[in-house]
Motif scaffolding. Structure first.
Motif, PDB file in Angstrom:
ATOM      1  N   MET A   1       0.847  -1.192   0.000  1.00 43.69           N
ATOM      2  CA  MET A   1       0.000   0.000   0.000  1.00 43.69           C
ATOM      3  C   MET A   1       0.884   1.244   0.000  1.00 43.69           C
ATOM      4  SD  MET A   1      -3.083   0.993   2.644  1.00 43.69           S
ATOM      5  CE  MET A   1      -1.959   1.341   4.010  1.00 43.69           C
ATOM      6  N   SER A   2       0.399   2.279  -0.673  1.00 39.51           N
ATOM      7  CA  SER A   2       1.131   3.542  -0.719  1.00 39.51           C
ATOM      8  C   SER A   2       0.133   4.682  -0.483  1.00 39.51           C
ATOM      9  CB  SER A   2       1.824   3.714  -2.074  1.00 39.51           C
ATOM     10  OG  SER A   2       0.870   3.714  -3.124  1.00 39.51           O
ATOM     11  N   ASP A  78      -2.804  -2.272  -4.866  1.00 37.57           N
ATOM     12  CA  ASP A  78      -3.110  -3.136  -6.008  1.00 37.57           C
ATOM     13  C   ASP A  78      -4.316  -3.997  -5.653  1.00 37.57           C
ATOM     14  OD1 ASP A  78      -1.013  -2.191  -7.537  1.00 37.57           O
ATOM     15  OD2 ASP A  78       0.400  -3.670  -6.756  1.00 37.57           O
ATOM     16  N   VAL A  79      -5.353  -3.889  -6.482  1.00 35.51           N
ATOM     17  CA  VAL A  79      -6.605  -4.588  -6.213  1.00 35.51           C
ATOM     18  C   VAL A  79      -6.947  -5.474  -7.400  1.00 35.51           C
ATOM     19  CG1 VAL A  79      -9.064  -4.317  -5.694  1.00 35.51           C
ATOM     20  CG2 VAL A  79      -7.417  -2.667  -4.802  1.00 35.51           C
ATOM     21  N   ARG A  80      -7.341  -6.722  -7.131  1.00 34.97           N
ATOM     22  CA  ARG A  80      -7.798  -7.620  -8.188  1.00 34.97           C
ATOM     23  C   ARG A  80      -9.277  -7.346  -8.451  1.00 34.97           C
ATOM     24  NH1 ARG A  80      -7.917 -13.062  -7.251  1.00 34.97           N
ATOM     25  NH2 ARG A  80      -7.457 -13.614  -9.396  1.00 34.97           N
ATOM     26  N   VAL A  81      -9.594  -6.977  -9.693  1.00 33.48           N
ATOM     27  CA  VAL A  81     -10.974  -6.661 -10.043  1.00 33.48           C
ATOM     28  C   VAL A  81     -11.440  -7.613 -11.146  1.00 33.48           C
ATOM     29  CG1 VAL A  81     -10.771  -4.246  -9.381  1.00 33.48           C
ATOM     30  CG2 VAL A  81     -10.198  -4.914 -11.697  1.00 33.48           C
ATOM     31  N   ARG A 289      -4.204  -0.463  -9.853  1.00 37.05           N
ATOM     32  CA  ARG A 289      -3.855   0.411  -8.737  1.00 37.05           C
ATOM     33  C   ARG A 289      -5.062   1.286  -8.455  1.00 37.05           C
ATOM     34  NH1 ARG A 289       0.024  -0.532  -5.065  1.00 37.05           N
ATOM     35  NH2 ARG A 289       0.838   1.381  -4.124  1.00 37.05           N
ATOM     36  N   GLN A 290      -5.659   1.143  -7.283  1.00 31.79           N
ATOM     37  CA  GLN A 290      -6.885   1.866  -6.980  1.00 31.79           C
ATOM     38  C   GLN A 290      -6.785   2.628  -5.675  1.00 31.79           C
ATOM     39  OE1 GLN A 290     -10.288  -0.726  -6.981  1.00 31.79           O
ATOM     40  NE2 GLN A 290     -10.321  -0.942  -9.203  1.00 31.79           N
ATOM     41  N   ASP A 291      -7.528   3.721  -5.606  1.00 32.17           N
ATOM     42  CA  ASP A 291      -7.660   4.487  -4.368  1.00 32.17           C
ATOM     43  C   ASP A 291      -8.545   3.706  -3.408  1.00 32.17           C
ATOM     44  OD1 ASP A 291      -8.741   6.320  -2.393  1.00 32.17           O
ATOM     45  OD2 ASP A 291      -7.992   7.962  -3.621  1.00 32.17           O
ATOM     46  N   ILE A 292      -8.043   3.427  -2.196  1.00 31.23           N
ATOM     47  CA  ILE A 292      -8.817   2.642  -1.231  1.00 31.23           C
ATOM     48  C   ILE A 292      -9.180   3.494  -0.015  1.00 31.23           C
ATOM     49  CG2 ILE A 292      -7.854   0.435  -1.946  1.00 31.23           C
ATOM     50  CD1 ILE A 292      -5.962   0.584   0.464  1.00 31.23           C
TER      51      ILE A 292
END
Length: 319
Positions: A1-2, A78-81, A289-292
């Motif tokens: 996470m960043s 990084d999210v698996r969609v 890469r998504q905003d969480i």
């Protein structure tokens, strides 16, 4: 996470200062001596104060502030969609014979109109690509879900778009199959469910044999649906000299029957709306890469509601 805005994490110092202030205040309160000497009476008249529970609302409130600061700093991961892999390739003949006016306003214009209508009828999550072919075939629009790009590609179709004269139906099928196989990193080992919709006047004059390419489609499990544009009396005008370009519906019919697809005449192209009914679905995965930050904010709101609920239950007031 960043973190997209890591400088905002400095606000956590304020949360830490609040936590320290709370602890200092609690220590000061515990220093007061009990001046009431009758402890038995005190035990009866004084209300019972919860022990650890009196600190829980404050702890939840401070946790809520920390989570909101984290969300404000825009965390990303990084999210698996899921991604729908079902694919339809639309192959349009742009050879000279498609300029014949036996189908109004001409064969090519009718084919482009049918391609637009068919694209609009497909589910939005389906991947749709565009292949143009004449003497050779080329991918105009790679398969994807961007319908505006697809419609723009269809509008760009013009006679001779591939730069090679002739009509290569077999090449169009093979090129479409290759586009399906390159849909994603999984397609080579796990091909997506797919269909090819081929719009032409059906007179194959160059490239590989349509029957050979149809066999390739059969092996891949990809039905080819064909639409025939034209009549036996079609012709094109070349320098004032009419050149006959009769439609070859038998070639298109044979390709459709060999691959398990459907054959359609130009005036019944609306039947293609049912082409995708039995295509099935196949969900793949891609990493983005998504905003969480929503996770932090949502969890922070849950902590806030828990703090409010505990304070109301034990102290009859909001924190």
């Amino acid at each position: 996470m960043s973190w997209e805005s890591p400088h905002r994490l400095w606000l956590l110092i304020g949360v830490l200062a609040l936590a320290v202030g709370y602890l200092v205040r609690q220590r000061r309160s515990s220093r007061y001596a009990v001046r009431f000497t009758n402890l038995r009476l005190l035990d009866r008249v004084a209300p019972r104060r919860p022990a650890w529970r009196r600190h829980l609302p404050a702890a939840l409130f401070l946790s809520m502030l920390a989570l909101l600061v984290g969300g404000f700093a825009r965390p990303a991961a990084d999210v698996r969609v899921p991604k729908e892999r079902a694919t339809v390739m639309v192959a349009v003949d742009v050879s000279t014979s498609m300029l014949a006016t036996d189908v109004e306003p001409d064969r090519l214009a009718a084919a482009k109109s049918a391609a637009h209508k068919f694209a609009d009828s497909l589910p939005k999550e389906f991947n749709v690509g565009l292949v143009a072919f004449a003497g050779s075939a080329a991918v105009f629009v790679p398969p994807g879900t961007d319908r505006s790009a697809l419609h723009t590609g269809i509008k760009r179709l013009a006679e001779g778009s591939t730069g090679v004269q002739g009509t290569a139906i077999g090449e169009a099928i093979s090129t479409s199959l290759e586009a399906v196989r390159s849909l994603d990193t999984e397609a080579a080992k796990d091909p997506p469910p797919a269909r090819i919709v081929l719009l032409s006047d059906g007179a194959n004059t160059s490239g590989r044999d349509p029957g050979e390419s149809a066999g390739e489609a059969v092996q891949a499990g990809v039905p080819v649906h064909t639409i025939s544009f034209g009549t036996p009396a079609g012709y094109v005008d070349r320098g004032g000299r009419p050149i006959k370009v009769p439609v070859d519906g038998e070639t298109l019919r044979a390709v459709a029957e060999q691959t398990g697809g459907g054959y359609h005449e130009a005036d019944t192209s609306d039947e293609l709306r049912g082409v995708y009914d039995d295509i099935g679905t196949s969900v793949g995965w891609r990493t983005e890469r998504q905003d969480i930050s929503a996770r932090f904010i949502g969890l922070g709101l849950l902590f806030a509601m828990a703090a409010a609920g505990g304070s109301l239950l034990w102290f009859s007031r909001l924190p």
